[in-house]
Design a protein around this motif. Structure first.
Motif, PDB file in Angstrom:
ATOM      1  N   ASP A 106       0.841  -1.354   0.207  1.00 51.57           N
ATOM      2  CA  ASP A 106       0.077   0.073  -0.091  1.00 51.57           C
ATOM      3  C   ASP A 106       0.914   1.061  -0.040  1.00 51.57           C
ATOM      4  OD1 ASP A 106       1.137  -0.451   2.423  1.00 51.57           O
ATOM      5  OD2 ASP A 106      -1.081   0.260   3.613  1.00 51.57           O
ATOM      6  N   ALA A 107       2.215   1.139  -0.497  1.00 51.28           N
ATOM      7  CA  ALA A 107       3.043   2.328  -0.461  1.00 51.28           C
ATOM      8  C   ALA A 107       2.575   3.301  -1.538  1.00 51.28           C
ATOM      9  CB  ALA A 107       4.337   1.840  -1.166  1.00 51.28           C
ATOM     10  N   ALA A 108       3.081   4.493  -1.056  1.00 49.18           N
ATOM     11  CA  ALA A 108       2.652   5.715  -2.068  1.00 49.18           C
ATOM     12  C   ALA A 108       3.931   6.488  -2.479  1.00 49.18           C
ATOM     13  CB  ALA A 108       1.703   6.551  -1.270  1.00 49.18           C
ATOM     14  N   TYR A 109       4.009   7.116  -3.518  1.00 50.63           N
ATOM     15  CA  TYR A 109       5.030   7.947  -3.971  1.00 50.63           C
ATOM     16  C   TYR A 109       4.434   9.450  -4.542  1.00 50.63           C
ATOM     17  CZ  TYR A 109       8.877  10.087  -6.590  1.00 50.63           C
ATOM     18  OH  TYR A 109       9.992  10.923  -7.122  1.00 50.63           O
TER      19      TYR A 109
ATOM     20  N   GLY B  95      19.478   8.531   7.865  1.00 49.17           N
ATOM     21  CA  GLY B  95      18.168   8.065   8.394  1.00 49.17           C
ATOM     22  C   GLY B  95      18.168   8.036   9.949  1.00 49.17           C
ATOM     23  N   PHE B  96      16.959   7.909  10.381  1.00 51.03           N
ATOM     24  CA  PHE B  96      16.890   7.545  11.787  1.00 51.03           C
ATOM     25  C   PHE B  96      15.410   6.891  12.007  1.00 51.03           C
ATOM     26  CE2 PHE B  96      15.037  11.804  11.491  1.00 51.03           C
ATOM     27  CZ  PHE B  96      13.858  11.740  12.485  1.00 51.03           C
ATOM     28  N   ALA B  97      15.394   6.038  12.855  1.00 52.70           N
ATOM     29  CA  ALA B  97      14.251   5.311  13.075  1.00 52.70           C
ATOM     30  C   ALA B  97      13.768   4.808  11.803  1.00 52.70           C
ATOM     31  CB  ALA B  97      13.142   5.928  13.903  1.00 52.70           C
ATOM     32  N   ASN B  98      12.467   5.069  11.325  1.00 52.84           N
ATOM     33  CA  ASN B  98      12.165   4.627   9.958  1.00 52.84           C
ATOM     34  C   ASN B  98      11.957   5.794   9.037  1.00 52.84           C
ATOM     35  OD1 ASN B  98       9.771   6.242  11.308  1.00 52.84           O
ATOM     36  ND2 ASN B  98       8.368   5.041  10.408  1.00 52.84           N
ATOM     37  N   ARG B  99      12.601   6.601   9.213  1.00 57.20           N
ATOM     38  CA  ARG B  99      12.799   7.934   8.251  1.00 57.20           C
ATOM     39  C   ARG B  99      14.103   7.922   7.685  1.00 57.20           C
ATOM     40  NH1 ARG B  99       7.529   9.862   8.747  1.00 57.20           N
ATOM     41  NH2 ARG B  99       6.648   9.435  10.676  1.00 57.20           N
ATOM     42  N   LEU B 100      14.250   8.217   6.333  1.00 52.10           N
ATOM     43  CA  LEU B 100      15.275   8.407   5.779  1.00 52.10           C
ATOM     44  C   LEU B 100      15.452   9.601   4.639  1.00 52.10           C
ATOM     45  CD1 LEU B 100      14.611   6.944   2.892  1.00 52.10           C
ATOM     46  CD2 LEU B 100      15.367   4.841   4.290  1.00 52.10           C
TER      47      LEU B 100
ATOM     48  N   VAL C 166       9.904   6.918   4.359  1.00 48.21           N
ATOM     49  CA  VAL C 166       9.348   5.963   5.465  1.00 48.21           C
ATOM     50  C   VAL C 166       9.375   4.630   5.328  1.00 48.21           C
ATOM     51  CG1 VAL C 166       7.440   5.853   7.138  1.00 48.21           C
ATOM     52  CG2 VAL C 166       7.834   8.087   6.162  1.00 48.21           C
ATOM     53  N   VAL C 167       9.964   3.923   6.232  1.00 46.89           N
ATOM     54  CA  VAL C 167      10.166   2.583   5.919  1.00 46.89           C
ATOM     55  C   VAL C 167       9.259   1.787   7.019  1.00 46.89           C
ATOM     56  CG1 VAL C 167      11.773   0.740   6.127  1.00 46.89           C
ATOM     57  CG2 VAL C 167      12.784   2.794   5.484  1.00 46.89           C
ATOM     58  N   ASP C 168       8.396   0.777   6.180  1.00 47.63           N
ATOM     59  CA  ASP C 168       7.378   0.026   7.144  1.00 47.63           C
ATOM     60  C   ASP C 168       8.310  -0.990   8.246  1.00 47.63           C
ATOM     61  OD1 ASP C 168       8.064  -2.359   5.637  1.00 47.63           O
ATOM     62  OD2 ASP C 168       6.208  -2.462   4.764  1.00 47.63           O
ATOM     63  N   ALA C 169       7.569  -1.628   8.988  1.00 44.82           N
ATOM     64  CA  ALA C 169       8.048  -2.568   9.928  1.00 44.82           C
ATOM     65  C   ALA C 169       8.815  -3.901   9.215  1.00 44.82           C
ATOM     66  CB  ALA C 169       6.995  -3.348  10.816  1.00 44.82           C
ATOM     67  N   ALA C 170       8.485  -4.172   8.226  1.00 50.27           N
ATOM     68  CA  ALA C 170       9.287  -5.088   7.079  1.00 50.27           C
ATOM     69  C   ALA C 170      10.384  -4.757   6.420  1.00 50.27           C
ATOM     70  CB  ALA C 170       8.169  -5.900   6.382  1.00 50.27           C
ATOM     71  N   GLY C 171      10.680  -3.361   6.494  1.00 49.36           N
ATOM     72  CA  GLY C 171      11.823  -2.998   5.959  1.00 49.36           C
ATOM     73  C   GLY C 171      11.741  -2.361   4.304  1.00 49.36           C
ATOM     74  N   ARG C 172      10.496  -2.344   4.225  1.00 48.69           N
ATOM     75  CA  ARG C 172      10.125  -1.910   2.532  1.00 48.69           C
ATOM     76  C   ARG C 172       9.736  -0.379   2.650  1.00 48.69           C
ATOM     77  NH1 ARG C 172       5.989  -6.124   1.222  1.00 48.69           N
ATOM     78  NH2 ARG C 172       5.603  -5.600   3.150  1.00 48.69           N
ATOM     79  N   LEU C 173       9.951   0.353   1.829  1.00 48.31           N
ATOM     80  CA  LEU C 173       9.221   1.738   1.734  1.00 48.31           C
ATOM     81  C   LEU C 173       7.590   2.011   1.695  1.00 48.31           C
ATOM     82  CD1 LEU C 173      11.519   2.935  -1.070  1.00 48.31           C
ATOM     83  CD2 LEU C 173      11.805   3.622   1.081  1.00 48.31           C
ATOM     84  N   GLN C 174       7.263   2.528   2.706  1.00 46.41           N
ATOM     85  CA  GLN C 174       5.803   2.753   3.004  1.00 46.41           C
ATOM     86  C   GLN C 174       5.561   3.876   2.105  1.00 46.41           C
ATOM     87  OE1 GLN C 174       3.701   1.078   4.775  1.00 46.41           O
ATOM     88  NE2 GLN C 174       2.296   2.309   3.440  1.00 46.41           N
ATOM     89  N   ALA C 175       6.295   5.115   2.051  1.00 45.33           N
ATOM     90  CA  ALA C 175       5.969   6.249   1.425  1.00 45.33           C
ATOM     91  C   ALA C 175       7.423   6.925   0.944  1.00 45.33           C
ATOM     92  CB  ALA C 175       5.262   7.489   2.362  1.00 45.33           C
TER      93      ALA C 175
END
Length: 122
Positions: A34-37, A74-79, A101-110
């Motif tokens: 459900d990622a967005a760009y 990056g830090f936490a889930n931001r890069l 923004v990186v999701d909990a699985a390590g993939r790009l969320q946004a």
């Protein structure tokens, strides 16, 4: 290489992939379902939307390639990172910076992209 750098290098592999099947595999490995760009010129939602957006860039800029021009910060889930679009002869024609923004699985969320330098930009 840290996980964020590996993810963003795969992100650029995805942008540069011209084989549709391989690009879809890279999208699935790189982006959440459900990622967005979004940037000032393009948007894509979900794997299908991101694939259509990248395909449109290849149609508009055949044989051009994207490359990362900075370290991935990056830090936490931001890069964040910067990039450029190169012509087939290697000339840089667009430069930008992206924030992700990186999701909990390590993939790009946004990913939100900004154009730092572009032809005709004031």
């Amino acid at each position: 290489m840290n996980a964020h750098t590996a993810l963003i290098d795969r992100y650029f592999d995805t942008w540069n992939e011209t084989d549709a099947g391989r690009r879809r595999e890279l999208i699935a490995a790189t982006w959440a379902k459900d990622a967005a760009y979004a940037d000032p010129l393009l948007t894509g939602d979900g794997h299908d939307g991101i694939d259509a957006m990248i395909r449109a860039v290849h149609e508009r800029f055949p044989h051009h390639t994207f490359r990362r021009t900075t370290q991935v910060d990056g830090f936490a889930n931001r890069l964040r990172f910067s990039w450029e679009l190169l012509t087939p002869s290697g000339a840089s024609i667009v430069k930008g910076s992206d924030f992700g923004v990186v999701d909990a699985a390590g993939r790009l969320q946004a990913v939100t992209g900004f154009l730092d330098e572009a032809p005709g930009a004031a």
